[in-house]
Each structure stands twice: as structure tokens, then as C-alpha cells.
Design an enzyme around this catalytic site. Structure first.
Site, mmCIF file in Angstrom:
data_model
loop_
_atom_site.group_PDB
_atom_site.id
_atom_site.type_symbol
_atom_site.label_atom_id
_atom_site.label_comp_id
_atom_site.label_asym_id
_atom_site.label_seq_id
_atom_site.Cartn_x
_atom_site.Cartn_y
_atom_site.Cartn_z
ATOM 1 N N GLU A 23 -15.417 7.191 26.962
ATOM 2 C CA GLU A 23 -16.811 7.425 27.381
ATOM 3 C C GLU A 23 -16.854 7.673 28.891
ATOM 4 O OE1 GLU A 23 -19.671 4.643 25.890
ATOM 5 O OE2 GLU A 23 -21.247 5.339 27.246
ATOM 6 N N ASP A 43 -19.520 -1.193 15.666
ATOM 7 C CA ASP A 43 -19.218 -1.842 16.941
ATOM 8 C C ASP A 43 -19.160 -3.349 16.767
ATOM 9 O OD1 ASP A 43 -18.747 -0.396 19.268
ATOM 10 O OD2 ASP A 43 -20.872 0.081 19.563
ATOM 11 N N ASP A 76 -23.497 -0.528 19.204
ATOM 12 C CA ASP A 76 -24.351 -1.585 19.769
ATOM 13 C C ASP A 76 -25.370 -0.980 20.728
ATOM 14 O OD1 ASP A 76 -22.588 -1.059 21.827
ATOM 15 O OD2 ASP A 76 -21.906 -3.136 22.076
HETATM 16 O O1 KIV Z 1 -22.810 1.940 21.094
HETATM 17 C C1 KIV Z 1 -22.638 3.163 21.021
HETATM 18 O O2 KIV Z 1 -23.475 3.932 20.524
HETATM 19 C C2 KIV Z 1 -21.403 3.707 21.556
HETATM 20 C C3 KIV Z 1 -21.346 5.177 21.801
HETATM 21 C C4 KIV Z 1 -22.117 5.513 23.002
HETATM 22 C C5 KIV Z 1 -19.956 5.663 21.873
HETATM 23 O O3 KIV Z 1 -20.488 2.981 21.819
#
Ligand code: KIV
Length: 264
Positions: free
Chosen positions: A180, A83, A44
Site C-alpha cells: 500500500e 483482515d 478493517d
Molecule cells: O482495510 C482495507 O481495506 C485494506 C486495503 C486498503 C488494502 O487493507
């Protein structure tokens, strides 16, 4: 051969590091999967890097579903992780409905952000055939609760809680844990504590895999470059070679280096 959750488990058993990258379209999905990236994340983060928002919160299910379809068409054998956008898994019912949309669009796994409250959701998804990655640490959908994008798990109490959460979510059925922006020693402890493969971003070199936002690793970061980002295009002459260099440096654990790591 296509990468599956079993491939990632085998990497972990053998102590082999694996590479993940975000992609949001078919062209990048093809380039990164052909370069040997094992996991493509339709993050996301697209709300920030594609749409120009200052957080991931505005991203919708329709948008994530659309980008998942695009990536699935370009992918050449990587595991596709999508996500679940902000507030699309706030109840178990919503999680099941929305995860089904992403899986039908071509995802092999969904990723959700949170802590122990997600255990019931993960159990429900997992019991119904949806593999789940549990995202811990700096979870960007919580930016307003955190009061900014800050390293998490810095004191011993917070570190202990993060270890407990990782174990509880694995117990509930999480197949992958993503950490993260956590201090490297804590990420190493969590990686040891769970059987599930652990992917890190800003979490040091001891996790089982690494992930970066593809725009960041090509030097396209707008604004302040986070500590954990390296521009791989600066060392070579094409996007394909930059991605190949990233895969190599993740596999031989020369990336992330000290300068990309939070110590405490
Ligand atoms: O949304 C995303 O790209 C992520 C990464 C930073 C792990 O969750």
C-alpha cells in the site's frame, strides 16, 4: 470456477493482472464477484467507511467476523480475504485463535500488517492451514507510528528493507503480499523479487493485482480523495458496470494510470 490461491499464482506466472475489491456485506460481495473480481477483501477499512472512525484501530474481532460471514454468504466464487484487526495477532497464540474465527466465518485467507516480526506468526498460521497475505508499505494500523498516512519506502534504505521484508515473509509462508502506497518502481522490484502474487494499492501498475476500497471506486470517498483512487461510477450508469469497468481496466493495465501512481 472458484478462485483459489492457485488461480492467483497462475495469473502471476502468465503475467495476467487480477482485480480485488473490498466488500463488507452480502449485496456488494455478490455484485463484485459476479462482475469478475477475483479477491474480496473484508478490510478493517470498514472502521472508517462504515463506522466513521478516523482510523482502523477501533475495529474488533466480533465486527470483522460478522462482516466476513455476510460477505461469504453473498460471494459467488471470489477468494475471500479477511483482515485481522489491530492487536488481534500481537502474539502467535492470539493470531491462531483469531484467524480460526475468521476462517470459520468463511474467509479463505487472512491479512496481517507488519514487517519481519510477523515471520513466526505467518509460519505458525501457514503450518496450520491458514493462508496469509502480508500487508507492507503504508500499513494503516501503524498510523500512529508513521505520524500519518504517508507513502512508504521512498529512500533507498527503506526500499531495500521493504524488499528484504517481503522476501522474509514469503519465506515464512506468506501466500500473497499486499503493498500500500509505495513508489511504483519499488513495487515493481518487490513483485519481481517474490514468487507470491503481489496486490497493490497506490503502488503502480506493475504489481500482479490491484485492490481498492469499494466506496472509493464508486466515488463515495468522504474527505480528501487519495491520489490512487479513481471513480469508476463517473464513467458509467450503474454500480455493476462500474465494477466491471474496474475489472477490465485492471486486467488490461490501464488502471492505475500515471496520475494514480507515486513515482518516488
Ligand atoms: O482495510 C482495507 O481495506 C485494506 C486495503 C486498503 C488494502 O487493507
Amino acid at each position: 470456477m472458484a478462485v483459489t490461491i492457485n488461480t492467483l499464482r497462475e495469473y502471476k506466472r502468465n503475467g495476467e493482472a487480477f482485480a480485488a475489491l473490498t466488500s463488507y456485506d452480502a449485496t456488494f460481495a455478490q455484485i463484485v464477484s459476479e462482475a469478475g473480481v477475483d479477491v474480496i477483501l473484508i478490510g478493517d477499512s470498514l472502521g472508517m467507511v462504515l463506522q466513521g472512525n478516523d482510523s482502523t484501530l477501533p475495529v474488533t474481532m466480533n465486527e470483522l467476523e460478522y462482516h466476513t460471514r455476510c460477505v461469504a454468504r453473498g460471494n459467488r466464487g471470489a477468494l475471500v480475504m479477511a483482515d485481522m484487526p489491530f492487536m488481534t495477532y500481537g502474539t502467535v497464540e492470539d493470531a491462531l485463535t483469531n484467524a480460526a474465527r475468521l476462517m470459520r466465518a468463511g474467509a479463505h485467507m487472512v491479512k496481517i500488517e507488519g514487517t519481519d516480526w510477523m515471520a513466526d506468526t505467518i509460519r505458525a498460521l501457514s503450518d496450520r492451514g491458514v493462508p496469509v497475505c502480508a500487508h507492507l508499505g503504508l500499513t494503516p494500523q501503524f498510523v500512529n507510528k508513521f505520524g500519518g498516512y504517508k507513502v512508504q519506502g521512498r529512500d533507498e534504505h527503506a526500499a531495500e528493507r521493504m524488499i528484504e521484508h517481503a522476501c522474509a515473509l514469503e519465506e515464512a509462508g506468506a501466500d500473497v503480499i499486499l503493498l500500500e502506497c509505495v513508489p511504483a518502481p519499488l513495487a515493481a522490484r518487490i513483485t519481481q523479487a517474490v514468487k507470491a502474487p503481489v496486490i497493490g494499492i497506490g503502488a503502480g501498475s506493475d504489481t500482479d493485482g490491484q485492490v481498492l476500497v469499494v466506496h472509493d471506486m464508486l466515488g463515495l470517498t468522504c474527505g480528501r480523495k487519495p491520489r490512487f483512487v479513481k471513480n469508476f461510477l463517473a464513467e458509467t450508469d450503474s454500480v455493476q458496470n462500474a465494477v466491471a469497468a474496474y475489472v477490465k481496466q485492471v486486467r488490461d493495465r490501464t488502471f492505475p494510470a500515471e496520475e494514480h501512481t507515486f513515482k518516488a
